[in-house]
Design an enzyme around this catalytic site. Structure first.
Site, short mmCIF file in Angstrom:
data_model
loop_
_atom_site.label_atom_id
_atom_site.label_comp_id
_atom_site.label_asym_id
_atom_site.label_seq_id
_atom_site.Cartn_x
_atom_site.Cartn_y
_atom_site.Cartn_z
N TYR A 1 -1.44 -0.77 10.38
CA TYR A 1 -1.55 -1.07 9.04
C TYR A 1 -0.42 -0.95 8.26
O TYR A 1 0.04 -1.31 7.37
CB TYR A 1 -3.00 -0.60 8.52
CG TYR A 1 -3.44 -1.01 7.23
CD1 TYR A 1 -3.83 -1.90 6.88
CD2 TYR A 1 -3.20 0.03 6.14
CE1 TYR A 1 -4.02 -2.39 5.42
CE2 TYR A 1 -3.48 -0.24 4.96
CZ TYR A 1 -3.82 -1.32 4.63
OH TYR A 1 -4.22 -1.68 3.38
N SER B 1 0.88 -1.43 0.05
CA SER B 1 -0.05 -0.06 0.14
C SER B 1 0.99 1.24 0.03
O SER B 1 2.06 1.23 0.48
CB SER B 1 -0.77 0.06 1.29
OG SER B 1 -1.54 1.35 1.55
P1 NAP Z 1 -11.36 -6.50 0.07
O1 NAP Z 1 -12.62 -6.21 -0.90
O2 NAP Z 1 -12.26 -6.56 1.62
O3 NAP Z 1 -10.68 -7.98 0.13
C1 NAP Z 1 -9.96 -8.61 0.87
C2 NAP Z 1 -10.11 -10.09 0.57
O4 NAP Z 1 -9.26 -10.54 1.60
C3 NAP Z 1 -11.40 -10.75 0.35
O5 NAP Z 1 -11.15 -11.57 -0.83
C4 NAP Z 1 -11.35 -11.53 1.72
O6 NAP Z 1 -11.93 -12.65 1.36
C5 NAP Z 1 -9.95 -11.72 2.06
N1 NAP Z 1 -10.03 -12.10 3.28
C6 NAP Z 1 -10.08 -11.58 4.48
N2 NAP Z 1 -9.74 -11.96 5.56
C7 NAP Z 1 -9.10 -13.35 5.23
C8 NAP Z 1 -8.71 -14.52 5.82
N3 NAP Z 1 -8.69 -14.52 7.17
N4 NAP Z 1 -8.02 -15.37 5.30
C9 NAP Z 1 -8.30 -15.43 4.02
N5 NAP Z 1 -8.71 -14.37 3.08
C10 NAP Z 1 -9.15 -13.35 3.72
O7 NAP Z 1 -10.22 -5.69 0.16
P2 NAP Z 1 -9.14 -5.09 -0.92
O8 NAP Z 1 -9.13 -3.81 -0.74
O9 NAP Z 1 -9.47 -5.75 -2.33
O10 NAP Z 1 -8.06 -5.62 -0.48
C11 NAP Z 1 -7.05 -6.36 -1.04
C12 NAP Z 1 -5.48 -5.98 -0.46
O11 NAP Z 1 -5.10 -4.60 -1.17
C13 NAP Z 1 -5.28 -5.81 0.93
O12 NAP Z 1 -4.03 -6.46 0.90
C14 NAP Z 1 -5.35 -4.51 1.27
O13 NAP Z 1 -4.68 -4.25 2.33
C15 NAP Z 1 -4.79 -3.79 0.11
N6 NAP Z 1 -5.00 -2.58 -0.48
C16 NAP Z 1 -6.16 -2.04 -0.32
C17 NAP Z 1 -6.43 -0.72 -0.57
C18 NAP Z 1 -7.82 0.05 -0.65
O14 NAP Z 1 -7.94 1.07 -0.38
N7 NAP Z 1 -8.72 -0.80 -1.00
C19 NAP Z 1 -5.36 0.17 -0.60
C20 NAP Z 1 -4.09 -0.26 -0.54
C21 NAP Z 1 -3.96 -1.66 -0.36
P3 NAP Z 1 -12.96 -13.40 2.56
O15 NAP Z 1 -13.82 -12.44 3.31
O16 NAP Z 1 -13.81 -14.58 1.70
O17 NAP Z 1 -12.21 -14.37 3.43
#
Ligand code: NAP
Length: 269
Positions: free
Chosen positions: A156, A143
């Site tokens: 985080y 991130s």
């Molecule tokens: P998201 O839509 O909430 O997706 C998170 C994913 O992680 C879901 O598929 C969830 O699936 C899975 N997950 C959560 N807890 C888990 C567990 N205990 N075991 C296995 N899988 C798990 O969020 P996203 O934004 O796409 O996040 C993806 C990545 O991008 C993350 O690493 C996040 O830190 C990073 N990121 C996001 C942003 C942003 O603004 N969105 C910015 C920078 C970085 P289940 O609930 O089915 O397990």
């Protein structure tokens, strides 16, 4: 397509929503077979059925709670044993609930288990088997907050700085192989990340929030170019190069047998 000509299988963690689901879509369209990992079997099965129908690639679902050691070890074992796996996208992650003071530290422990411990195991296992095969790619989703801890939850942003450091260190270890490593540093990206912690993207200026499709498409352009670090929002790559060069320039002076002169005690008159 023959197995030899195929791109192999991409293991995508956190594929049930957000950035991970888009990676699954884009990688299927690039001809990868998929191994989709997350907890929500129904959502993974629905995505798998759609992608099989639309692209014809093989898609397998592996449900795992990556904060649970047994599940994490099962995914790691599959990664080590399945020689078809040629790419891993370490994407599963949890976002912060808010500030650190007064935070639910048990929640932060779970976040670190997912954002740090799981990524650590899977990235190192992947680097080990890929280096031995002289083939493979590792995409770690960090991130931009890895670079700006002052303005975002330190646990985080620290977890994402870990992912960035890990990726940079792995790159130096696989440099002599054909293995490719990339850290992706998204800014705010419209997904479910804040819904999961009772927050909303309405808190932020819409001009600072990217669609997940745009984010992943840009990150894959960076991967194709062989970038070690991809910051999809950053207009000028020279800004990142300058920051990296300033950090590297510190190197020769970071460990010496004596403190710097500026820390010498002044003689008391
Ligand atoms: P998201 O839509 O909430 O997706 C998170 C994913 O992680 C879901 O598929 C969830 O699936 C899975 N997950 C959560 N807890 C888990 C567990 N205990 N075991 C296995 N899988 C798990 O969020 P996203 O934004 O796409 O996040 C993806 C990545 O991008 C993350 O690493 C996040 O830190 C990073 N990121 C996001 C942003 C942003 O603004 N969105 C910015 C920078 C970085 P289940 O609930 O089915 O397990």
């Amino acid at each position: 397509m023959s197995k030899e000509a195929s791109k192999g299988t991409a293991l995508v963690t956190g594929a049930s929503s957000g950035i991970g689901a888009v990676y699954a879509d884009r990688l299927a369209r690039r001809g990868y077979d998929l191994l989709l990992v997350a907890r929500d079997r129904k959502r993974l099965e629905d995505l798998a059925a759609r992608l099989r129908g639309e692209t014809g690639v093989a898609v397998e679902v592996l449900t795992a709670d990556l904060t649970a050691r047994e599940d994490l070890l099962a995914v790691e074992k599959r990664l080590r044993d399945d020689a078809a796996i040629s790419l891993i996208v370490n994407n599963a992650g949890l976002g912060p609930e808010g500030a650190l003071i007064g935070a639910d530290i048990d929640y932060l422990d779970r976040m670190i288990a997912l954002n740090v411990t799981a990524v650590n195991r899977l990235a190192i296992a992947a680097a080990t088997v890929f280096a031995a095969r002289d083939r493979g790619g590792i995409i770690n989703i960090a991130s931009v907050v890895a670079l700006i801890p002052e303005i975002f939850s330190g646990s985080y942003s620290g977890s994402k700085a870990f992912v960035l450091n890990l990726t940079q260190a792995l790159q130096s270890e696989v440099a002599k192989t054909s293995v490719r490593v990339q850290a992706v540093l998204p800014g705010l990206t419209r997904t479910e990340i804040f819904d999961r912690v009772g927050r909303s993207f309405d808190e932020f200026d819409p001009a600072s929030v990217m669609d997940a499709g745009d984010l992943v498409d840009a990150a894959l352009v960076g991967f194709d170019r062989g970038e070690l670090v991809t910051i999809p929002s950053l207009p000028d790559a020279k800004d990142w190069e300058a920051a990296s060069a300033a950090r590297v320039a510190l190197g020769p002076n970071l460990s010496k047998d004596k403190p710097a002169d500026r820390y010498r005690m002044k003689a008391v008159a």
